[in-house]
Design an enzyme around this catalytic site. Structure first.
Site, PDB file in Angstrom:
ATOM      1  N   LYS A  38      -3.120  -7.919   2.942  1.00  0.00           N
ATOM      2  CA  LYS A  38      -4.351  -8.716   3.041  1.00  0.00           C
ATOM      3  C   LYS A  38      -4.842  -9.119   1.644  1.00  0.00           C
ATOM      4  O   LYS A  38      -5.240 -10.263   1.423  1.00  0.00           O
ATOM      5  CB  LYS A  38      -5.422  -7.912   3.792  1.00  0.00           C
ATOM      6  CG  LYS A  38      -5.092  -7.783   5.278  1.00  0.00           C
ATOM      7  CD  LYS A  38      -5.927  -6.732   6.014  1.00  0.00           C
ATOM      8  CE  LYS A  38      -5.394  -6.589   7.445  1.00  0.00           C
ATOM      9  NZ  LYS A  38      -6.082  -5.550   8.228  1.00  0.00           N
TER      10      LYS A  38
ATOM     11  N   ASP B 169     -13.603  -9.261  10.824  1.00  0.00           N
ATOM     12  CA  ASP B 169     -12.708  -8.830  11.910  1.00  0.00           C
ATOM     13  C   ASP B 169     -13.273  -9.156  13.287  1.00  0.00           C
ATOM     14  O   ASP B 169     -12.551  -9.047  14.290  1.00  0.00           O
ATOM     15  CB  ASP B 169     -12.506  -7.305  11.817  1.00  0.00           C
ATOM     16  CG  ASP B 169     -11.128  -6.934  11.279  1.00  0.00           C
ATOM     17  OD1 ASP B 169     -10.222  -7.789  11.340  1.00  0.00           O
ATOM     18  OD2 ASP B 169     -10.974  -5.802  10.813  1.00  0.00           O
TER      19      ASP B 169
ATOM     20  N   GLN C 161     -10.724  -1.194   7.165  1.00  0.00           N
ATOM     21  CA  GLN C 161      -9.405  -0.952   7.765  1.00  0.00           C
ATOM     22  C   GLN C 161      -9.475   0.264   8.699  1.00  0.00           C
ATOM     23  O   GLN C 161      -9.948   1.329   8.294  1.00  0.00           O
ATOM     24  CB  GLN C 161      -8.367  -0.734   6.653  1.00  0.00           C
ATOM     25  CG  GLN C 161      -6.951  -0.585   7.153  1.00  0.00           C
ATOM     26  CD  GLN C 161      -6.404  -1.872   7.778  1.00  0.00           C
ATOM     27  OE1 GLN C 161      -6.600  -2.962   7.264  1.00  0.00           O
ATOM     28  NE2 GLN C 161      -5.734  -1.739   8.919  1.00  0.00           N
TER      29      GLN C 161
END
Ligand code: NDP
Length: 300
Positions: free
Chosen positions: A63, A130, A107
């Site tokens: 990422k 997200d 994460q």
């Protein structure tokens, strides 16, 4: 091409190349970021990782590299496994207030001592790269504008790339997680597909899969889906990322299912690269919304 194809006169199956599509998405974003930077504006993404999980480290690395490629400002915050929930919440609070940061990603998974729901709920919904904040999950459910979770968004883009018209199609989603199964089912429903969601308690999974025109496998079980479950001509999206004892990455779908399909995503090189590309896409959208900049930079 197999006998099946010869018998029913179908064209040979093809792979849906997520790597190539993701590269195109990144190239387009890079162009838009360049336009923004000419006005002195740079999208910023913060990626927070807690602990030493090797898979998480590898995903975060991908990422951060993708951010650099398209010209985003990125901040990689790597915290030890001993980090307390309060310390993590403080970090998120600081990122929420940081004007250089437009998207925040924590994460998953987090260490067991940290309440995942509380952490995701602490991210400013306007910086929720997200799309996991409960407010945004609710907005997605209601069909309102919200950041769309990255993997489901990537899956829809892959289906579009393959030219699949979802209207009226029978789709089976195998897996009901909050990050893949449930949100992708909502997106498919919004595209007028008839969606069945299966899970570990589903009574007859092979039969559910046999009925489907489109199969989305998001289980985490190597080669669970077998060739004789596949309706000839089906479209297969293999979300699974499983590492074999020999260190090879394999999906949830047995590779020979390809022979019965119209099109299928490979593992690796299918959904994975699109998940990262959609994270960048979401961050750019949040950046545009934050600046009310959409009309000048983003072409609809
Ligand atoms: P979860 O573990 O959260 O969910 C797995 C789901 O699969 C659950 O709903 C579970 O059912 C169901 N399941 C487990 N075993 C079976 C079975 N034998 N038959 C039917 N259903 C079963 O996983 P995630 O959704 O987080 O991830 C799924 C896979 O996708 C993993 O391999 C993961 O690595 C991969 N992934 C890939 C991404 C990418 O970018 N390519 C991104 C995210 C995930 P139940 O609810 O009943 O327990």
């Amino acid at each position: 091409m197999t006998d099946t194809n010869l018998l029913d006169n179908r064209p040979p199956p093809r792979w849906i190349d997520g790597q190539a599509l993701a590269a195109r998405v990144r190239a387009e974003l890079k162009r838009k970021v360049q336009e923004a930077s000419e006005r002195g504006l740079t999208p910023g993404l913060a990626v927070v990782r807690v602990g030493e999980d090797p898979a998480s480290k590898s995903y975060v690395g991908a990422k951060v590299r993708a951010c650099a490629e398209v010209g985003f400002h990125s901040r990689h915050i790597s915290l030890p496994a001993t980090t307390t929930e309060a310390e993590l919440l403080d970090r998120i609070d600081a990122l929420n207030r940081d004007p250089a940061i437009h998207g925040i990603l924590v994460q998953l998974p987090l260490p067991p001592s940290i309440d995942e729901a509380r952490v995701l709920g602490a991210i400013d919904p306007a910086k929720d790269a997200d799309g996991f904040h409960p407010l945004n999950v609710g907005r997605l459910l209601l069909g309102l504008d919200a950041p769309v979770p990255c993997t489901p968004k990537g899956i829809l883009r892959l289906l579009d790339e393959a030219g699949v018209d979802l209207r009226g199609k029978r789709v089976v989603v195998i897996g009901r997680s909050n990050i893949v199964g449930k949100p992708v089912a909502l997106l498919l429903l919004a595209r007028d597909a008839s969606v069945a969601i299966c899970h570990s308690k589903t009574a007859d999974l092979p039969e559910e899969v046999r009925r489907a025109d489109v199969i989305i496998a998001a289980v985490g079980c190597p080669a669970l889906i077998k060739p004789d479950w596949i309706k000839p001509g089906a479209i297969i999206i293999d979300v699974g990322i499983n590492r074999t004892a020999a260190g090879k990455l394999v999906g949830d779908v047995e590779p020979t299912c390809f022979d019965r399909a119209t099109a299928m995503t490979p593992v690796p090189g299918g959904v994975g690269p699109m998940t990262v590309a959609m994270l960048l896409d979401n961050t750019f959208e949040l950046f545009c919304r934050g600046l009310d900049y959409r009309s000048t930079v983003v072409e609809e």
